[in-house]
Motif scaffolding. Structure first.
Motif, PDB file in Angstrom:
ATOM      1  N   LEU A   1      19.837 -22.666   4.837  1.00 44.36           N
ATOM      2  CA  LEU A   1      20.494 -21.979   5.951  1.00 44.36           C
ATOM      3  C   LEU A   1      22.013 -22.150   5.886  1.00 44.36           C
ATOM      4  O   LEU A   1      22.757 -21.247   6.279  1.00 44.36           O
ATOM      5  N   VAL A   2      22.466 -23.295   5.377  1.00 43.55           N
ATOM      6  CA  VAL A   2      23.911 -23.509   5.186  1.00 43.55           C
ATOM      7  C   VAL A   2      24.451 -22.494   4.181  1.00 43.55           C
ATOM      8  O   VAL A   2      25.515 -21.901   4.390  1.00 43.55           O
ATOM      9  N   GLN A   3      23.711 -22.279   3.096  1.00 45.31           N
ATOM     10  CA  GLN A   3      24.151 -21.311   2.083  1.00 45.31           C
ATOM     11  C   GLN A   3      24.197 -19.898   2.678  1.00 45.31           C
ATOM     12  O   GLN A   3      25.130 -19.138   2.428  1.00 45.31           O
ATOM     13  N   TYR A   4      23.212 -19.565   3.464  1.00 44.30           N
ATOM     14  CA  TYR A   4      23.172 -18.260   4.125  1.00 44.30           C
ATOM     15  C   TYR A   4      24.356 -18.109   5.077  1.00 44.30           C
ATOM     16  O   TYR A   4      25.018 -17.077   5.109  1.00 44.30           O
ATOM     17  N   HIS A   5      24.621 -19.160   5.835  1.00 48.64           N
ATOM     18  CA  HIS A   5      25.714 -19.132   6.809  1.00 48.64           C
ATOM     19  C   HIS A   5      27.060 -18.944   6.113  1.00 48.64           C
ATOM     20  O   HIS A   5      27.923 -18.199   6.590  1.00 48.64           O
ATOM     21  N   ALA A   6      27.243 -19.607   4.972  1.00 49.29           N
ATOM     22  CA  ALA A   6      28.535 -19.574   4.297  1.00 49.29           C
ATOM     23  C   ALA A   6      28.709 -18.355   3.389  1.00 49.29           C
ATOM     24  O   ALA A   6      29.818 -17.833   3.270  1.00 49.29           O
ATOM     25  N   ALA A   7      27.649 -17.895   2.763  1.00 52.21           N
ATOM     26  CA  ALA A   7      27.794 -16.864   1.736  1.00 52.21           C
ATOM     27  C   ALA A   7      27.629 -15.438   2.244  1.00 52.21           C
ATOM     28  O   ALA A   7      28.268 -14.525   1.732  1.00 52.21           O
ATOM     29  N   ILE A   8      26.806 -15.226   3.243  1.00 50.91           N
ATOM     30  CA  ILE A   8      26.515 -13.871   3.711  1.00 50.91           C
ATOM     31  C   ILE A   8      27.386 -13.556   4.923  1.00 50.91           C
ATOM     32  O   ILE A   8      27.293 -14.228   5.948  1.00 50.91           O
ATOM     33  N   PRO A   9      28.232 -12.553   4.828  1.00 44.87           N
ATOM     34  CA  PRO A   9      29.076 -12.217   5.986  1.00 44.87           C
ATOM     35  C   PRO A   9      28.277 -11.447   7.047  1.00 44.87           C
ATOM     36  O   PRO A   9      27.275 -10.804   6.749  1.00 44.87           O
TER      37      PRO A   9
ATOM     38  N   ILE B   1      22.977 -32.088   3.840  1.00 42.80           N
ATOM     39  CA  ILE B   1      22.771 -31.975   2.392  1.00 42.80           C
ATOM     40  C   ILE B   1      23.228 -30.605   1.904  1.00 42.80           C
ATOM     41  O   ILE B   1      23.871 -30.479   0.855  1.00 42.80           O
ATOM     42  N   GLY B   2      22.912 -29.569   2.654  1.00 44.27           N
ATOM     43  CA  GLY B   2      23.349 -28.220   2.279  1.00 44.27           C
ATOM     44  C   GLY B   2      24.863 -28.086   2.271  1.00 44.27           C
ATOM     45  O   GLY B   2      25.449 -27.463   1.388  1.00 44.27           O
ATOM     46  N   THR B   3      25.519 -28.709   3.252  1.00 47.97           N
ATOM     47  CA  THR B   3      26.983 -28.670   3.312  1.00 47.97           C
ATOM     48  C   THR B   3      27.581 -29.458   2.161  1.00 47.97           C
ATOM     49  O   THR B   3      28.554 -29.021   1.532  1.00 47.97           O
ATOM     50  N   ALA B   4      27.014 -30.620   1.851  1.00 46.17           N
ATOM     51  CA  ALA B   4      27.507 -31.426   0.733  1.00 46.17           C
ATOM     52  C   ALA B   4      27.321 -30.688  -0.587  1.00 46.17           C
ATOM     53  O   ALA B   4      28.203 -30.724  -1.458  1.00 46.17           O
ATOM     54  N   TYR B   5      26.205 -30.001  -0.746  1.00 44.27           N
ATOM     55  CA  TYR B   5      25.980 -29.219  -1.954  1.00 44.27           C
ATOM     56  C   TYR B   5      26.979 -28.067  -2.042  1.00 44.27           C
ATOM     57  O   TYR B   5      27.531 -27.797  -3.097  1.00 44.27           O
ATOM     58  N   ARG B   6      27.201 -27.415  -0.926  1.00 44.54           N
ATOM     59  CA  ARG B   6      28.120 -26.273  -0.893  1.00 44.54           C
ATOM     60  C   ARG B   6      29.543 -26.684  -1.238  1.00 44.54           C
ATOM     61  O   ARG B   6      30.274 -25.941  -1.887  1.00 44.54           O
ATOM     62  N   ARG B   7      29.951 -27.869  -0.830  1.00 44.68           N
ATOM     63  CA  ARG B   7      31.315 -28.349  -1.066  1.00 44.68           C
ATOM     64  C   ARG B   7      31.428 -29.197  -2.335  1.00 44.68           C
ATOM     65  O   ARG B   7      32.443 -29.838  -2.549  1.00 44.68           O
ATOM     66  N   ASP B   8      30.402 -29.197  -3.155  1.00 45.02           N
ATOM     67  CA  ASP B   8      30.372 -29.937  -4.421  1.00 45.02           C
ATOM     68  C   ASP B   8      30.626 -31.424  -4.236  1.00 45.02           C
ATOM     69  O   ASP B   8      31.336 -32.055  -5.022  1.00 45.02           O
ATOM     70  N   LEU B   9      30.043 -32.008  -3.205  1.00 46.79           N
ATOM     71  CA  LEU B   9      30.179 -33.434  -2.963  1.00 46.79           C
ATOM     72  C   LEU B   9      29.039 -34.242  -3.589  1.00 46.79           C
ATOM     73  O   LEU B   9      29.155 -35.454  -3.711  1.00 46.79           O
ATOM     74  N   LEU B  10      27.963 -33.590  -3.978  1.00 45.03           N
ATOM     75  CA  LEU B  10      26.825 -34.279  -4.577  1.00 45.03           C
ATOM     76  C   LEU B  10      27.029 -34.390  -6.084  1.00 45.03           C
ATOM     77  O   LEU B  10      27.414 -33.419  -6.734  1.00 45.03           O
ATOM     78  N   PRO B  11      26.774 -35.586  -6.675  1.00 46.23           N
ATOM     79  CA  PRO B  11      26.986 -35.746  -8.117  1.00 46.23           C
ATOM     80  C   PRO B  11      25.971 -34.952  -8.925  1.00 46.23           C
ATOM     81  O   PRO B  11      24.775 -34.939  -8.613  1.00 46.23           O
ATOM     82  N   TYR B  12      26.435 -34.276  -9.949  1.00 44.00           N
ATOM     83  CA  TYR B  12      25.613 -33.494 -10.878  1.00 44.00           C
ATOM     84  C   TYR B  12      24.800 -32.400 -10.189  1.00 44.00           C
ATOM     85  O   TYR B  12      23.765 -31.985 -10.703  1.00 44.00           O
ATOM     86  N   ALA B  13      25.233 -31.937  -9.052  1.00 47.23           N
ATOM     87  CA  ALA B  13      24.470 -30.921  -8.320  1.00 47.23           C
ATOM     88  C   ALA B  13      24.451 -29.586  -9.056  1.00 47.23           C
ATOM     89  O   ALA B  13      23.524 -28.802  -8.888  1.00 47.23           O
ATOM     90  N   SER B  14      25.448 -29.315  -9.882  1.00 44.93           N
ATOM     91  CA  SER B  14      25.462 -28.057 -10.618  1.00 44.93           C
ATOM     92  C   SER B  14      24.379 -28.018 -11.685  1.00 44.93           C
ATOM     93  O   SER B  14      24.035 -26.954 -12.184  1.00 44.93           O
ATOM     94  N   GLN B  15      23.817 -29.164 -12.035  1.00 47.60           N
ATOM     95  CA  GLN B  15      22.772 -29.222 -13.057  1.00 47.60           C
ATOM     96  C   GLN B  15      21.376 -29.219 -12.452  1.00 47.60           C
ATOM     97  O   GLN B  15      20.397 -29.225 -13.179  1.00 47.60           O
ATOM     98  N   TRP B  16      21.252 -29.238 -11.149  1.00 50.44           N
ATOM     99  CA  TRP B  16      19.951 -29.242 -10.500  1.00 50.44           C
ATOM    100  C   TRP B  16      19.280 -27.888 -10.667  1.00 50.44           C
ATOM    101  O   TRP B  16      19.906 -26.849 -10.477  1.00 50.44           O
ATOM    102  N   ARG B  17      18.028 -27.888 -10.996  1.00 47.12           N
ATOM    103  CA  ARG B  17      17.263 -26.656 -11.116  1.00 47.12           C
ATOM    104  C   ARG B  17      15.896 -26.857 -10.499  1.00 47.12           C
ATOM    105  O   ARG B  17      15.338 -27.950 -10.520  1.00 47.12           O
ATOM    106  N   VAL B  18      15.333 -25.788 -10.006  1.00 43.46           N
ATOM    107  CA  VAL B  18      13.974 -25.815  -9.483  1.00 43.46           C
ATOM    108  C   VAL B  18      13.043 -25.705 -10.684  1.00 43.46           C
ATOM    109  O   VAL B  18      13.245 -24.842 -11.545  1.00 43.46           O
TER     110      VAL B  18
END
Length: 166
Positions: free
Chosen positions: A6-14, A78-95
């Protein structure tokens, strides 16, 4: 996970539009809505086109207090931390693929490997000889006609299949 998404939706979709919901019609006297006597029912609530998307998650967050509200806050954090790149190695996380229904298809990989091996074998066996149309041209085969040649033949009346009908 819902609130992290929901954080991603709030920030990315106008939002597309805004609207105001009020209990009373706006007064034409020009009174200031920021006066201390003005209540929320007189000023109204400003909403956007995305507001209704937040109703069900809000109901979920408030359904079994305090646990659901705590889970919603942790998800939002957690969504806000991910969005602001505060989590370590978050860019490498995959489902994982098995989680999203991806099927492992080894036949395509084997198909590409087989094609590669076949092409390498042809290259070694032929030692650079041309195959297909180019090889046939060198053996006295008729030359392949280009689009320009086909159009020119239509005007000249040369070639097959363009009879006059009589």
């Amino acid at each position: 996970m819902l609130f992290a998404l929901l954080v991603q939706y709030h920030a990315a979709i106008p939002h597309i539009y805004k609207y105001k919901v009020a209990a009373t019609a706006p007064s034409s006297t020009g009174g200031s809505p920021s006066s201390s006597s003005a209540s929320i029912m007189q000023t109204g609530i400003f909403l956007t086109s995305k507001s209704l998307s937040y109703v069900i998650p809000c109901q979920l967050a408030l359904s079994q207090l305090p646990g659901s509200a705590l889970a919603a806050l942790v998800g939002w954090a957690i969504g806000t931390a991910y969005r602001r790149d505060l989590l370590p190695y978050a860019s490498q996380w995959r489902v994982p693929g098995w989680l999203v229904g991806e099927k492992r298809d080894d036949s395509t990989r084997e198909g590409f490997e087989g094609l590669r091996r076949r092409l390498e074998g042809e290259r070694e066996a032929g030692a650079g000889q041309a195959t297909g149309i180019l090889a046939a041209q060198g053996q006295g085969a008729p030359r392949r006609r280009t689009l320009g040649m086909l159009i020119a033949e239509q005007f000249r009346g040369v070639g097959g299949g363009s009879g006059t009908g009589g």
